[in-house]
Scaffold this active site. Structure first.
Site, PDB file in Angstrom:
ATOM      1  N   HIS A 167      -4.466 -31.568  -7.954  1.00 41.09           N
ATOM      2  CA  HIS A 167      -3.154 -32.181  -7.716  1.00 41.09           C
ATOM      3  C   HIS A 167      -2.389 -31.570  -6.543  1.00 41.09           C
ATOM      4  O   HIS A 167      -1.302 -32.048  -6.213  1.00 41.09           O
ATOM      5  CB  HIS A 167      -2.283 -32.085  -8.978  1.00 41.09           C
TER       6      HIS A 167
ATOM      7  N   HIS B 151       3.300 -36.320  -5.792  1.00 40.22           N
ATOM      8  CA  HIS B 151       4.095 -35.872  -6.939  1.00 40.22           C
ATOM      9  C   HIS B 151       4.349 -34.362  -6.902  1.00 40.22           C
ATOM     10  O   HIS B 151       5.165 -33.857  -7.663  1.00 40.22           O
ATOM     11  CB  HIS B 151       3.361 -36.250  -8.231  1.00 40.22           C
TER      12      HIS B 151
ATOM     13  N   TYR C  70       2.479 -29.469 -16.631  1.00 42.36           N
ATOM     14  CA  TYR C  70       2.402 -30.848 -16.163  1.00 42.36           C
ATOM     15  C   TYR C  70       3.816 -31.410 -16.108  1.00 42.36           C
ATOM     16  O   TYR C  70       4.712 -30.998 -16.834  1.00 42.36           O
ATOM     17  CB  TYR C  70       1.462 -31.743 -16.993  1.00 42.36           C
TER      18      TYR C  70
ATOM     19  N   ASN D  38       5.522 -34.036 -16.963  1.00 41.70           N
ATOM     20  CA  ASN D  38       6.290 -34.642 -18.055  1.00 41.70           C
ATOM     21  C   ASN D  38       6.847 -33.641 -19.059  1.00 41.70           C
ATOM     22  O   ASN D  38       7.682 -33.996 -19.884  1.00 41.70           O
ATOM     23  CB  ASN D  38       5.434 -35.679 -18.790  1.00 41.70           C
TER      24      ASN D  38
ATOM     25  N   ASN E 245       9.907 -38.642 -15.271  1.00 42.94           N
ATOM     26  CA  ASN E 245       9.673 -38.015 -16.569  1.00 42.94           C
ATOM     27  C   ASN E 245       9.914 -36.511 -16.568  1.00 42.94           C
ATOM     28  O   ASN E 245      10.313 -35.945 -17.588  1.00 42.94           O
ATOM     29  CB  ASN E 245       8.264 -38.336 -17.073  1.00 42.94           C
TER      30      ASN E 245
END
EC number: 3.1.1.29
Length: 196
Positions: A15, A20, A66, A68, A114
């Site tokens: 990632h 993001h 993560y 969220n 989120n």
């Protein structure tokens, strides 16, 4: 007064270059500028760097939970160090702002983000600062008339031209940080927002 700057993103090498993770990119650049390193802190569910800013403690945080579940990390660190919501700056990617632009604001809605929803739940208030780094919306970038899935879009690396623009917005954010940390938030906002 102890301050906290949180970069939002997802952990893991897969990632690192995702849109993001723009919040992680910001705090990584800030840590480099301040000459501090991130260390894993299990009790805070993330990686933490501690610096001094004009004699005051400044924590940098990259949650390992993560996106969220970012509030779990932010809440744990804030409770332990007794950091108030108004002394928190959350740096996030923002779909509704074009690459190269950034916006600073206190409070407000989550805009469907989120990570922000979870932070708001753990802090029991929306009244913390946000630095929103524009990554653009897939409807603006696809250009072929077909909609791109937002989740797919934010979990992809930006094109080179977009990345350069995002890097510029990160630099602009770093340039107003001194004003922000001194409490001159109005001037910080005016300077940042005048950049585009």
């Amino acid at each position: 007064m102890t301050k906290l700057i949180v970069g939002l993103g997802n952990p893991g090498e897969e990632h690192e270059e995702d849109r993001h993770n723009a919040g992680f990119w910001f705090v990584d650049a800030l840590a480099k500028q301040l000459g501090v390193r991130f260390e894993s802190e299990k009790r805070f569910h993330g990686k933490v760097a501690k610096a001094k800013w004009e004699g005051e403690d400044l924590f940098l945080l990259k949650p390992s939970t993560y996106m969220n579940l970012s509030g779990q990390s932010v809440g744990a660190l804030c409770r332990f160090h007794k950091i108030m919501p108004a002394d928190i700056l959350v740096v996030q990617d923002e779909l509704d702002i074009k690459p190269g632009s950034a916006r600073l604001k206190l409070g407000g809605g989550t805009g469907g983000h989120n990570g922000l929803k979870d932070i708001q739940a753990h802090l029991s208030t929306p009244n913390y600062w946000r630095l929103r780094l524009g990554i653009g919306h897939p409807r603006d970038i696809a250009g072929d008339g077909r909609p791109m899935d937002v989740a797919d879009y934010v979990l992809r690396r930006p094109q080179l031209t977009e990345q350069k623009l995002i890097n510029t917005s990160i630099e602009n954010g770093l340039n107003i940080l001194s004003l922000f940390l001194k409490g001159d938030t109005q001037t910080a906002m005016m300077e940042l927002h005048s950049k585009g």
